[in-house]
Design an enzyme around this catalytic site. Structure first.
Site, PDB file in Angstrom:
ATOM      1  N   ARG A 124       0.848  -1.196   0.000  1.00 13.24           N
ATOM      2  CA  ARG A 124       0.000   0.000   0.000  1.00 13.24           C
ATOM      3  C   ARG A 124       0.881   1.243   0.000  1.00 13.24           C
ATOM      4  O   ARG A 124       1.068   1.906   1.020  1.00 13.24           O
ATOM      5  CB  ARG A 124      -0.963  -0.050   1.177  1.00 13.24           C
ATOM      6  N   GLN A 129      -1.239   2.246  -5.878  1.00 13.60           N
ATOM      7  CA  GLN A 129      -2.666   2.363  -5.571  1.00 13.60           C
ATOM      8  C   GLN A 129      -3.552   1.861  -6.699  1.00 13.60           C
ATOM      9  O   GLN A 129      -4.576   1.220  -6.467  1.00 13.60           O
ATOM     10  CB  GLN A 129      -3.010   3.823  -5.251  1.00 13.60           C
ATOM     11  N   ASP A 132      -4.054  -1.989  -6.694  1.00 18.79           N
ATOM     12  CA  ASP A 132      -4.467  -2.596  -5.418  1.00 18.79           C
ATOM     13  C   ASP A 132      -5.843  -3.256  -5.532  1.00 18.79           C
ATOM     14  O   ASP A 132      -6.870  -2.584  -5.443  1.00 18.79           O
ATOM     15  CB  ASP A 132      -4.464  -1.513  -4.345  1.00 18.79           C
ATOM     16  N   SER A 135      -8.281  -2.892  -2.366  1.00 21.20           N
ATOM     17  CA  SER A 135      -8.997  -1.626  -2.238  1.00 21.20           C
ATOM     18  C   SER A 135     -10.148  -1.532  -3.237  1.00 21.20           C
ATOM     19  O   SER A 135     -11.260  -1.125  -2.884  1.00 21.20           O
ATOM     20  CB  SER A 135      -8.049  -0.451  -2.437  1.00 21.20           C
ATOM     21  N   TYR A 232      -2.738  -1.363   7.450  1.00 18.63           N
ATOM     22  CA  TYR A 232      -3.676  -2.361   7.949  1.00 18.63           C
ATOM     23  C   TYR A 232      -3.764  -2.277   9.469  1.00 18.63           C
ATOM     24  O   TYR A 232      -2.828  -1.858  10.142  1.00 18.63           O
ATOM     25  CB  TYR A 232      -3.233  -3.784   7.559  1.00 18.63           C
TER      26      TYR A 232
END
Length: 376
Positions: A124, A129, A132, A135, A232
């Site tokens: 992350r 991004q 990902d 997400s 996280y």
């Protein structure tokens, strides 16, 4: 001139999996890079994509053995080893591979000489991004969880003032404010609920407030930030767990809708709601457990079933993004394309991983399991 890389897109075989790892949009982009793309017949059917749409975008449709001669194999969930028969030596397997839950399958990839790349291990960091998958899929999960809860709830979400009287707004409580939780807050707010939320990470307080929800936090328990590597959540101390349980117990009794989203990578989901707490809720209330597939945040939740306890409905799909197959596939497939595109070497005619991201997601290489998290 470098030979074009062969990419295979598999039809998903896991029960209930409706997503697909490429769309006509990403097939066009992959072929523009110089790759050849083979899509297994009916791979996109559950996501409302016909084989003809893939063919029009430049893909070859394979009735069987789609991985034959592939340099890169795309999947949503990790394919079983027999489906990969015929893939070239050292071929990449790019998917959500569930490395902790399916260690046996990872060992199979290593034995077959395949290079397994676990997309859920994508770090992350800012530049990753757009790659990902956790997400992109969690965003849809948070949205869908609220819609499913609203559908099961026997009352309206917004306050309504009518000639026959006033309907009170529903009270919704979101536990865990990651990507899924933030989208759940936003969706419940759009539907007109009074929304509150909590998280073990104190930094999320401002995010909750920015969406117009009320933050519910444990106060006066020092040193518990709950922030783990890569953003996280980590496991909480016994002191924090006790304080949180007391806070939640008093708050949850007043709620109509509860959405739980707490997950810890590689671990069973933390228990957030006990049977005793469920018993304090009003009859007709609904709890959606987004962590049900990893053991559940809610005592008594069962994957893919609506369970009623003390007059409260508890629900959780083991694969919530699969309830929105078209959009989930579109976002997931863009994650995979963005990943390949970021590392595409024009001279080599193929993607070449750097050390930071390569080491983060590579599970197997050269016949061995190489990822440090898979070595005790």
């Amino acid at each position: 001139m470098a030979q074009s890389v062969a990419i295979a897109v598999l039809r998903e075989r896991a029960a209930g999996e409706t997503r697909v790892a490429a769309t006509p949009e990403t097939v066009k982009k992959l072929t523009a890079l110089g790759a050849t793309v083979t899509v297994e017949a009916e791979a996109g059917l559950a996501a409302s994509i016909a084989d003809a749409d893939y063919a029009a975008a430049g893909a070859r449709i394979a009735e069987s053995a789609a991985a034959q001669g592939a340099d890169i194999v795309f999947g949503v969930q990790g394919p079983e080893i027999d489906v990969l028969a015929g893939a070239n030596p050292g071929a990449w397997v790019v998917a959500g591979l569930d490395p902790f839950g399916r260690r046996d399958r990872v060992e199979g990839y290593a034995a077959a000489g395949l290079e397994a790349l676990a997309m859920e291990f994508m770090p992350r960091i800012t530049r990753a991004q757009s790659m990902d998958i956790l997400s992109s899929q969690a965003n849809l999960s948070g949205y869908k969880a609220v819609l499913i809860a609203a559908n099961l709830y026997g009352r309206a979400f917004p306050m309504m003032m009518t000639a026959a009287g006033t309907v009170s707004a529903a009270k919704a409580f979101v536990m865990g404010v990651g990507v899924a939780g933030l989208q759940a807050i936003a969706t419940a707010r759009r539907l007109g609920a009074q929304v509150s939320a909590t998280d073990v990470r104190s930094a999320t307080r401002e995010q909750i407030q920015s969406l117009g929800a009320k933050p519910i936090f444990v106060e006066n328990v020092a040193g518990i930030e709950g922030e783990g590597a890569g953003g996280y959540a980590t496991e909480m101390s016994p002191e924090y767990q006790k304080a949180q349980a007391e806070l939640v117990s008093s708050h949850i009794a007043k709620q109509d809708i509860v959405i739980t989203t707490a997950l810890i990578p590689g671990r069973a989901a933390p228990r957030l709601i006990s049977d005793a707490q469920i018993a304090t809720m009003k009859p007709g209330s609904v709890i959606y457990d987004l962590a049900v597939a990893q053991g559940g945040n809610v005592e008594g939740s069962v994957p893919d079933q609506v369970v009623e306890r003390h007059g409260v409905k508890i629900v959780g799909f083991s694969n919530t993004p699969a309830q929105l197959p078209a959009d989930a596939s579109a976002l997931y497939s863009r994650n995979l394309f963005n990943f390949l595109n970021a590392f595409w070497d024009k001279d080599a005619g193929r993607p070449v991983l750097d050390e930071e991201i390569g080491n983060a997601i590579r599970l197997t290489q050269g016949g061995k399991i190489v990822h440090e998290r898979l070595h005790p």
